[in-house]
Write a protein that holds these residues in place. Structure first.
Motif, short mmCIF file in Angstrom:
data_model
loop_
_atom_site.label_atom_id
_atom_site.label_comp_id
_atom_site.label_asym_id
_atom_site.label_seq_id
_atom_site.Cartn_x
_atom_site.Cartn_y
_atom_site.Cartn_z
N LEU A 1 0.90 -1.16 0.00
CA LEU A 1 0.00 0.00 0.00
C LEU A 1 0.93 1.20 0.00
CD1 LEU A 1 -2.80 1.39 0.41
CD2 LEU A 1 -2.37 1.22 2.88
N THR A 2 0.71 2.13 -0.93
CA THR A 2 1.61 3.28 -1.01
C THR A 2 0.81 4.59 -1.11
OG1 THR A 2 3.43 4.30 -2.26
CG2 THR A 2 1.83 3.10 -3.55
N ASP A 3 1.45 5.66 -0.64
CA ASP A 3 0.86 6.99 -0.85
C ASP A 3 1.66 7.72 -1.92
OD1 ASP A 3 3.21 7.66 0.47
OD2 ASP A 3 2.22 8.26 2.33
N GLY A 4 2.55 6.97 -2.60
CA GLY A 4 3.36 7.54 -3.67
C GLY A 4 4.76 7.92 -3.21
N LYS A 5 4.92 8.01 -1.87
CA LYS A 5 6.24 8.33 -1.34
C LYS A 5 6.75 7.18 -0.46
CE LYS A 5 5.20 12.38 0.58
NZ LYS A 5 3.84 12.87 0.25
N SER A 6 5.93 6.82 0.53
CA SER A 6 6.27 5.69 1.39
C SER A 6 5.37 4.51 1.03
CB SER A 6 6.02 6.03 2.85
OG SER A 6 6.73 7.17 3.20
N TYR A 7 5.72 3.37 1.57
CA TYR A 7 4.85 2.22 1.35
C TYR A 7 4.94 1.27 2.54
CZ TYR A 7 9.19 -0.10 -0.06
OH TYR A 7 10.48 -0.58 -0.09
N VAL A 8 3.91 0.46 2.73
CA VAL A 8 4.00 -0.64 3.69
C VAL A 8 3.84 -1.94 2.89
CG1 VAL A 8 3.27 0.53 5.80
CG2 VAL A 8 1.53 -0.41 4.28
N ASN A 9 4.67 -2.92 3.23
CA ASN A 9 4.58 -4.23 2.60
C ASN A 9 3.47 -5.03 3.23
OD1 ASN A 9 6.80 -4.48 0.69
ND2 ASN A 9 8.11 -4.15 2.47
N PHE A 10 2.66 -5.65 2.41
CA PHE A 10 1.67 -6.60 2.91
C PHE A 10 2.28 -8.01 2.83
CE2 PHE A 10 -2.66 -4.30 2.11
CZ PHE A 10 -2.24 -3.26 2.93
N ASP B 1 -4.43 -2.20 12.19
CA ASP B 1 -5.72 -1.64 11.77
C ASP B 1 -5.62 -1.24 10.28
OD1 ASP B 1 -7.90 0.04 11.20
OD2 ASP B 1 -8.02 0.72 13.29
N PHE B 2 -6.31 -1.99 9.44
CA PHE B 2 -6.24 -1.79 7.99
C PHE B 2 -6.78 -0.42 7.61
CE2 PHE B 2 -8.32 -3.14 3.75
CZ PHE B 2 -7.13 -3.18 3.04
N LEU B 3 -7.89 -0.02 8.27
CA LEU B 3 -8.49 1.28 7.94
C LEU B 3 -7.54 2.42 8.30
CD1 LEU B 3 -10.76 3.04 6.90
CD2 LEU B 3 -11.96 2.75 9.09
N GLU B 4 -6.83 2.25 9.42
CA GLU B 4 -5.85 3.28 9.82
C GLU B 4 -4.78 3.45 8.73
OE1 GLU B 4 -4.27 2.59 13.77
OE2 GLU B 4 -2.55 3.86 13.33
N LEU B 5 -4.36 2.33 8.15
CA LEU B 5 -3.35 2.39 7.08
C LEU B 5 -3.93 3.06 5.83
CD1 LEU B 5 -1.84 -1.20 7.43
CD2 LEU B 5 -0.74 0.95 8.08
N LEU B 6 -5.18 2.75 5.51
CA LEU B 6 -5.81 3.35 4.32
C LEU B 6 -5.96 4.86 4.50
CD1 LEU B 6 -8.63 0.71 3.64
CD2 LEU B 6 -6.45 0.92 2.44
N ILE B 7 -6.36 5.25 5.70
CA ILE B 7 -6.52 6.69 5.98
C ILE B 7 -5.16 7.38 5.82
CG2 ILE B 7 -7.06 8.41 7.77
CD1 ILE B 7 -9.12 6.34 8.89
N GLU C 1 0.48 10.10 4.70
CA GLU C 1 1.14 10.00 6.00
C GLU C 1 1.61 8.57 6.27
OE1 GLU C 1 1.88 12.30 8.30
OE2 GLU C 1 1.05 13.95 7.15
N LEU C 2 1.77 7.77 5.24
CA LEU C 2 2.13 6.36 5.47
C LEU C 2 3.49 6.20 6.15
CD1 LEU C 2 1.20 3.87 2.60
CD2 LEU C 2 0.49 3.83 4.99
N HIS C 3 4.38 7.21 5.97
CA HIS C 3 5.70 7.11 6.60
C HIS C 3 5.62 7.05 8.12
CE1 HIS C 3 4.75 11.42 6.42
NE2 HIS C 3 5.51 11.55 7.48
N THR C 4 4.47 7.42 8.68
CA THR C 4 4.32 7.38 10.14
C THR C 4 3.80 6.02 10.63
OG1 THR C 4 2.03 8.16 10.08
CG2 THR C 4 3.74 9.86 10.15
N LYS C 5 3.54 5.11 9.70
CA LYS C 5 2.89 3.84 10.06
C LYS C 5 3.82 2.64 9.85
CE LYS C 5 -0.91 5.99 10.85
NZ LYS C 5 -1.31 6.24 12.23
N THR C 6 3.58 1.62 10.67
CA THR C 6 4.22 0.33 10.40
C THR C 6 3.09 -0.69 10.32
OG1 THR C 6 4.46 0.01 12.76
CG2 THR C 6 6.40 0.82 11.56
N ILE C 7 3.42 -1.87 9.83
CA ILE C 7 2.39 -2.90 9.69
C ILE C 7 2.83 -4.15 10.41
CG2 ILE C 7 3.31 -3.63 7.42
CD1 ILE C 7 0.33 -4.17 6.62
N GLU C 8 1.89 -4.79 11.10
CA GLU C 8 2.18 -6.05 11.77
C GLU C 8 1.33 -7.16 11.17
OE1 GLU C 8 2.72 -6.68 16.23
OE2 GLU C 8 1.82 -4.67 16.09
N PHE C 9 1.91 -8.35 11.08
CA PHE C 9 1.17 -9.51 10.56
C PHE C 9 0.94 -10.52 11.68
CE2 PHE C 9 4.21 -9.06 6.67
CZ PHE C 9 3.62 -7.87 6.33
#
Ligand code: AMP
Ligand code: GLY
Length: 423
Positions: A204-213, A309-315, A321-329
């Motif tokens: 998921l990317t905002d064009g600058k940062s991304y999180v790997n699924f 929280d998937f919705l938090e990542l989408l928002i 603002e994806l650079h402020t987020k990390t993702i956990e599996f």
């Protein structure tokens, strides 16, 4: 916040299932949705490509975030439609604009992008009916099998892999001169055949940062042992056992990073998912295709493995603002087995009553082609249900799915009994 998901498959049910768990959600709408999404939010019977009706829905229900499931509305420019409308321009749309959606919508665009940014992919040349003869000559320089790809969207049917040179020439002519896939094949990419095992990666990317699924592998053919006609997907597993840390690191460095950086270098805005179809040739990754959306049935194993929280990542993606987020599996593996209508992917009947859904235990049933008739769940498409399970490994997960499938039935139900056979 009120959220709208566009689409009606297992992917959209999986997204709805996860978004419905978020504290950030006020009300969820799905258009058009299916019988599964109806349990999680409000289905609205409009088509995702009917932009004016989508607009009305968004304004009527004060939607603040729209997640676009399938590629069609993206390639047709739904995100641009929102940006160009004074009443919609502040609504976040997850899914790229029309220009960037060409990563999926035009094979030639995708190949040129990869070449420009040194992203590993098969060697290729593209042809139109004006240089058909050159296409024949190019085919003669290649070794079989020959890979012919319609440039545009062709509902997953636009790729032909042929062993015989004459057959390849005939098909090239059919595609270019006789528009075998309509305007989608008015240009054809001919590429080097790559021999290896495939997997799908997602960001998921905002064009600058991304999180790997999580990564996944899907099973596209209708028949066991990967034989027979191509389908939308008959099952999936996540994670992919052969994709170890070293290989995933190569994908990140050689494919994912250069793709997101390439979008920036080319000044192409991109908010949404990127789906990397990867093939492992020897120990090296090569890109087979890009999609501008999540996969299906990959979503039915990837999304359940996201702990965050998937919705938090989408928002965050919507707000750049994806650079402020990390993702956990979650550590468990997940698998999905698709139950399909008899006859699919060719002609099949709809409206068959589905029995036994209430008996399923320990698996998640994601609906794809289902609807409600006289208060009964009935089939409404080729791919009907995805039965997703978790396990300590994919074999344990599959065992649970297959146990639960025994409890489900509808007339002419079909499914593959060998998901994961090659792992
Ligand atoms: P695509 O729509 O580009 O993903 O192609 C559909 C399927 O065709 C892929 O999932 C692969 O299995 C196969 N395929 C596409 N391109 C190649 C290639 N260059 N070499 C071998 N197989 C390919
Ligand atoms: N499962 C492959 C796709 O979604 O295109």
């Amino acid at each position: 916040m009120n959220v709208l998901i566009l689409g009606s498959g297992g992917r959209e049910h999986a997204m709805a299932w996860k978004i419905a768990q978020s504290d950030l959600l006020t009300q969820l709408f799905i258009a058009p949705g299916n019988e599964g999404t109806d349990q999680l939010g409000v289905n609205i019977k409009i088509q995702p490509t009917d932009f004016e009706s989508v607009k009305e829905l968004v304004l009527d229900h004060e939607i603040e975030l729209v997640v676009v499931g399938p590629e069609d509305p993206l390639v047709k420019g739904i995100h641009d439609f929102f940006l160009n409308d004074s009443e919609l321009k502040n609504v976040a749309v997850i899914g790229p604009q029309k220009y960037a959606a060409q990563l999926e919508g035009s094979k030639e665009f995708a190949k040129e992008f990869m070449v420009r940014h040194t992203i590993p992919t098969a060697a290729y040349k593209s042809f139109t009916k004006n240089n058909l003869e050159e296409g024949f000559q190019f085919l003669q320089t290649l070794n079989p099998p020959y890979v012919l790809k319609a440039d545009g969207l062709a509902q997953g049917k636009g790729v032909l892999i042929l062993n015989d040179l004459q057959e390849a020439k005939d098909e090239l002519k059919e595609m270019l001169a006789n528009e075998k896939f309509g305007t989608a094949s008015s240009k054809v990419v001919i590429e080097e055949f790559l021999d290896g095992i495939e997997l799908s990666c997602f960001v998921l990317t905002d064009g600058k940062s991304y999180v790997n699924f999580p990564n996944a592998k899907d099973y596209k053919r209708i028949g066991e042992g990967d034989k027979g006609l191509n389908t939308g997907g008959m099952g999936a597993v996540s994670p992919v056992p052969f994709a170890d840390e070293v290989f995933m690191d190569k994908i990140e460095k050689q494919v994912i990073k250069p793709t997101v950086e390439g979008l920036q270098k080319d000044n192409i805005p991109y908010k949404g998912f990127i789906f990397f179809g990867i093939i492992k040739v020897g120990d090296e990754p090569k890109v087979i295709e890009y999609n501008c959306r999540m996969g299906d049935p990959e979503s039915e194993v990837v999304i359940p493995r996201i702990k965050s929280d998937f919705l938090e990542l989408l928002i965050a993606a919507g707000e750049s603002e994806l650079h402020t987020k990390t993702i956990e599996f979650v550590p468990e593996s997940a698998c999905a087995v698709m139950l399909v209508s008899g006859g699919y992917p060719e002609s099949y009947e709809k409206g068959k009553v589905i029995y036994g859904l209430d008996k399923v235990e320990g698996s998640i049933v994601f609906h794809a082609g289902t609807t409600n008739k006289n208060n009964e769940v009935v089939t409404n498409g080729g791919r009907v249900l995805a039965i997703t399970s978790y396990g300590t490994d994919f074999k344990q997960a599959l065992k649970k799915s297959y146990q639960n499938i025994e409890k489900i039935s509808f007339e002419k139900m079909n499914f593959r009994k060998d998901i994961g056979f090659d792992l």
